[in-house]
Design a protein around this motif. Sequence first.
Motif, PDB file in Angstrom:
ATOM      1  N   GLN A 266      -0.458  -6.786  -9.924  1.00  0.00           N
ATOM      2  CA  GLN A 266      -0.120  -5.419 -10.335  1.00  0.00           C
ATOM      3  C   GLN A 266       1.333  -5.094  -9.993  1.00  0.00           C
ATOM      4  O   GLN A 266       2.059  -4.510 -10.813  1.00  0.00           O
ATOM      5  CB  GLN A 266      -1.044  -4.407  -9.662  1.00  0.00           C
ATOM      6  CG  GLN A 266      -2.468  -4.448 -10.132  1.00  0.00           C
ATOM      7  CD  GLN A 266      -3.372  -3.594  -9.262  1.00  0.00           C
ATOM      8  OE1 GLN A 266      -3.255  -3.579  -8.032  1.00  0.00           O
ATOM      9  NE2 GLN A 266      -4.295  -2.878  -9.907  1.00  0.00           N
ATOM     10  N   LEU A 267       1.749  -5.454  -8.799  1.00  0.00           N
ATOM     11  CA  LEU A 267       3.125  -5.180  -8.370  1.00  0.00           C
ATOM     12  C   LEU A 267       4.118  -5.925  -9.258  1.00  0.00           C
ATOM     13  O   LEU A 267       5.104  -5.344  -9.723  1.00  0.00           O
ATOM     14  CB  LEU A 267       3.313  -5.562  -6.905  1.00  0.00           C
ATOM     15  CG  LEU A 267       4.697  -5.295  -6.327  1.00  0.00           C
ATOM     16  CD1 LEU A 267       5.016  -3.812  -6.331  1.00  0.00           C
ATOM     17  CD2 LEU A 267       4.800  -5.858  -4.917  1.00  0.00           C
ATOM     18  N   ASN A 268       3.867  -7.205  -9.517  1.00  0.00           N
ATOM     19  CA  ASN A 268       4.780  -7.975 -10.359  1.00  0.00           C
ATOM     20  C   ASN A 268       4.839  -7.399 -11.772  1.00  0.00           C
ATOM     21  O   ASN A 268       5.914  -7.340 -12.371  1.00  0.00           O
ATOM     22  CB  ASN A 268       4.376  -9.451 -10.392  1.00  0.00           C
ATOM     23  CG  ASN A 268       5.454 -10.316 -11.001  1.00  0.00           C
ATOM     24  OD1 ASN A 268       6.607 -10.277 -10.590  1.00  0.00           O
ATOM     25  ND2 ASN A 268       5.079 -11.096 -12.004  1.00  0.00           N
ATOM     26  N   ALA A 269       3.712  -6.949 -12.290  1.00  0.00           N
ATOM     27  CA  ALA A 269       3.698  -6.338 -13.630  1.00  0.00           C
ATOM     28  C   ALA A 269       4.545  -5.066 -13.645  1.00  0.00           C
ATOM     29  O   ALA A 269       5.312  -4.826 -14.586  1.00  0.00           O
ATOM     30  CB  ALA A 269       2.264  -6.042 -14.060  1.00  0.00           C
TER      31      ALA A 269
ATOM     32  N   GLY B 139      13.903  -2.410  -6.307  1.00  0.00           N
ATOM     33  CA  GLY B 139      14.677  -3.471  -5.662  1.00  0.00           C
ATOM     34  C   GLY B 139      14.386  -4.837  -6.251  1.00  0.00           C
ATOM     35  O   GLY B 139      15.306  -5.626  -6.514  1.00  0.00           O
ATOM     36  N   HIS B 140      13.105  -5.136  -6.478  1.00  0.00           N
ATOM     37  CA  HIS B 140      12.749  -6.425  -7.082  1.00  0.00           C
ATOM     38  C   HIS B 140      13.199  -6.503  -8.534  1.00  0.00           C
ATOM     39  O   HIS B 140      13.627  -7.559  -8.997  1.00  0.00           O
ATOM     40  CB  HIS B 140      11.240  -6.678  -6.965  1.00  0.00           C
ATOM     41  CG  HIS B 140      10.852  -7.267  -5.657  1.00  0.00           C
ATOM     42  ND1 HIS B 140      11.059  -8.594  -5.337  1.00  0.00           N
ATOM     43  CD2 HIS B 140      10.273  -6.714  -4.570  1.00  0.00           C
ATOM     44  CE1 HIS B 140      10.629  -8.830  -4.120  1.00  0.00           C
ATOM     45  NE2 HIS B 140      10.150  -7.702  -3.626  1.00  0.00           N
ATOM     46  N   ALA B 141      13.113  -5.403  -9.278  1.00  0.00           N
ATOM     47  CA  ALA B 141      13.560  -5.403 -10.676  1.00  0.00           C
ATOM     48  C   ALA B 141      15.068  -5.660 -10.747  1.00  0.00           C
ATOM     49  O   ALA B 141      15.528  -6.450 -11.580  1.00  0.00           O
ATOM     50  CB  ALA B 141      13.207  -4.078 -11.347  1.00  0.00           C
ATOM     51  N   LEU B 142      15.822  -5.013  -9.874  1.00  0.00           N
ATOM     52  CA  LEU B 142      17.268  -5.224  -9.856  1.00  0.00           C
ATOM     53  C   LEU B 142      17.593  -6.675  -9.525  1.00  0.00           C
ATOM     54  O   LEU B 142      18.493  -7.279 -10.123  1.00  0.00           O
ATOM     55  CB  LEU B 142      17.939  -4.276  -8.864  1.00  0.00           C
ATOM     56  CG  LEU B 142      17.841  -2.782  -9.203  1.00  0.00           C
ATOM     57  CD1 LEU B 142      18.402  -1.944  -8.059  1.00  0.00           C
ATOM     58  CD2 LEU B 142      18.536  -2.461 -10.519  1.00  0.00           C
ATOM     59  N   ARG B 143      16.845  -7.240  -8.588  1.00  0.00           N
ATOM     60  CA  ARG B 143      17.044  -8.648  -8.221  1.00  0.00           C
ATOM     61  C   ARG B 143      16.772  -9.561  -9.421  1.00  0.00           C
ATOM     62  O   ARG B 143      17.536 -10.478  -9.703  1.00  0.00           O
ATOM     63  CB  ARG B 143      16.134  -9.020  -7.054  1.00  0.00           C
ATOM     64  CG  ARG B 143      16.211 -10.476  -6.651  1.00  0.00           C
ATOM     65  CD  ARG B 143      15.134 -10.851  -5.637  1.00  0.00           C
ATOM     66  NE  ARG B 143      13.806 -10.436  -6.011  1.00  0.00           N
ATOM     67  CZ  ARG B 143      13.025 -11.039  -6.915  1.00  0.00           C
ATOM     68  NH1 ARG B 143      13.477 -12.083  -7.575  1.00  0.00           N
ATOM     69  NH2 ARG B 143      11.805 -10.604  -7.168  1.00  0.00           N
ATOM     70  N   LYS B 144      15.675  -9.302 -10.149  1.00  0.00           N
ATOM     71  CA  LYS B 144      15.346 -10.133 -11.315  1.00  0.00           C
ATOM     72  C   LYS B 144      16.435 -10.065 -12.372  1.00  0.00           C
ATOM     73  O   LYS B 144      16.699 -11.047 -13.060  1.00  0.00           O
ATOM     74  CB  LYS B 144      14.005  -9.711 -11.925  1.00  0.00           C
ATOM     75  CG  LYS B 144      12.808 -10.160 -11.114  1.00  0.00           C
ATOM     76  CD  LYS B 144      11.500  -9.843 -11.823  1.00  0.00           C
ATOM     77  CE  LYS B 144      10.326 -10.282 -10.976  1.00  0.00           C
ATOM     78  NZ  LYS B 144       9.160 -10.630 -11.767  1.00  0.00           N
TER      79      LYS B 144
ATOM     80  N   VAL C  93       6.751   2.939  -2.783  1.00  0.00           N
ATOM     81  CA  VAL C  93       6.478   1.743  -3.574  1.00  0.00           C
ATOM     82  C   VAL C  93       7.466   1.609  -4.730  1.00  0.00           C
ATOM     83  O   VAL C  93       7.938   0.510  -5.029  1.00  0.00           O
ATOM     84  CB  VAL C  93       5.014   1.736  -4.082  1.00  0.00           C
ATOM     85  CG1 VAL C  93       4.786   0.634  -5.104  1.00  0.00           C
ATOM     86  CG2 VAL C  93       4.059   1.566  -2.912  1.00  0.00           C
ATOM     87  N   GLU C  94       7.803   2.713  -5.372  1.00  0.00           N
ATOM     88  CA  GLU C  94       8.737   2.650  -6.501  1.00  0.00           C
ATOM     89  C   GLU C  94      10.081   2.054  -6.089  1.00  0.00           C
ATOM     90  O   GLU C  94      10.718   1.345  -6.864  1.00  0.00           O
ATOM     91  CB  GLU C  94       8.958   4.038  -7.111  1.00  0.00           C
ATOM     92  CG  GLU C  94       7.729   4.634  -7.748  1.00  0.00           C
ATOM     93  CD  GLU C  94       6.955   5.539  -6.790  1.00  0.00           C
ATOM     94  OE1 GLU C  94       7.063   5.363  -5.550  1.00  0.00           O
ATOM     95  OE2 GLU C  94       6.232   6.419  -7.271  1.00  0.00           O
TER      96      GLU C  94
ATOM     97  N   ILE D  17       0.867  -1.179   0.000  1.00  0.00           N
ATOM     98  CA  ILE D  17       0.000   0.000   0.000  1.00  0.00           C
ATOM     99  C   ILE D  17       0.899   1.223   0.000  1.00  0.00           C
ATOM    100  O   ILE D  17       1.773   1.363   0.854  1.00  0.00           O
ATOM    101  CB  ILE D  17      -0.943   0.026   1.217  1.00  0.00           C
ATOM    102  CG1 ILE D  17      -1.823  -1.224   1.204  1.00  0.00           C
ATOM    103  CG2 ILE D  17      -1.794   1.298   1.216  1.00  0.00           C
ATOM    104  CD1 ILE D  17      -2.691  -1.396   2.440  1.00  0.00           C
ATOM    105  N   ASP D  18       0.680   2.107  -0.982  1.00  0.00           N
ATOM    106  CA  ASP D  18       1.483   3.313  -1.135  1.00  0.00           C
ATOM    107  C   ASP D  18       1.135   4.336  -0.055  1.00  0.00           C
ATOM    108  O   ASP D  18       0.114   4.219   0.631  1.00  0.00           O
ATOM    109  CB  ASP D  18       1.249   3.906  -2.525  1.00  0.00           C
ATOM    110  CG  ASP D  18       2.391   4.787  -2.990  1.00  0.00           C
ATOM    111  OD1 ASP D  18       3.301   5.069  -2.192  1.00  0.00           O
ATOM    112  OD2 ASP D  18       2.369   5.195  -4.161  1.00  0.00           O
TER     113      ASP D  18
END
Length: 181
Positions: free
Chosen positions: A51-54, A88-93, A82-83, A40-41
Amino acid sequence: MLPASSAGGAGAEGALSEADGAVDILAMHAAMSPDKPAVIDQDGTAYSYAQLNARVNRCANALLELGLRRGERCLHIHHNRVEAFELGHALRKLQVVSTPINWRLRSDEIAYLIADSAATGVVAAGEFTQVCDEARARLEPDGAQRRWIVFGDRGRPDWLSYEELLAGSAETEPPIPAEVT
């Protein structure tokens, strides 16, 4: 390593990386509980796991399009938002090294950290672009190619807008990063 059936079966294709056996917990949650609230932002906007994964995938694909690669470093400065979670998750992927820094640092300290870490990406919240611009001025003679991305401030010259990058990128899972040689 979890077996494919533990990752949500056919709906969790992006949750397992066959290359290294890693589990993408966010993709797994998106496949198993797509409508469940994930974050939640500050303004009260709720994002589901799907939505978050997208958005994370859009961020990862945008960073790939900008040229960030596995093993490189992305320095970021911001408050909780939230950004930042998405980044962080994008960098991990992508297996890009996340280099968070303290928002209280001065421009000379930021310049040192960018240079010392060899960051090829710099992401800042709008309120930190001025101090980062001062750091950038100290770094410009080094000739390094860096991508400068801003959260929440679309009108900054010489900065790429995070939201505009996401808007132009695919929400499909990014490709598995190749080994660094």
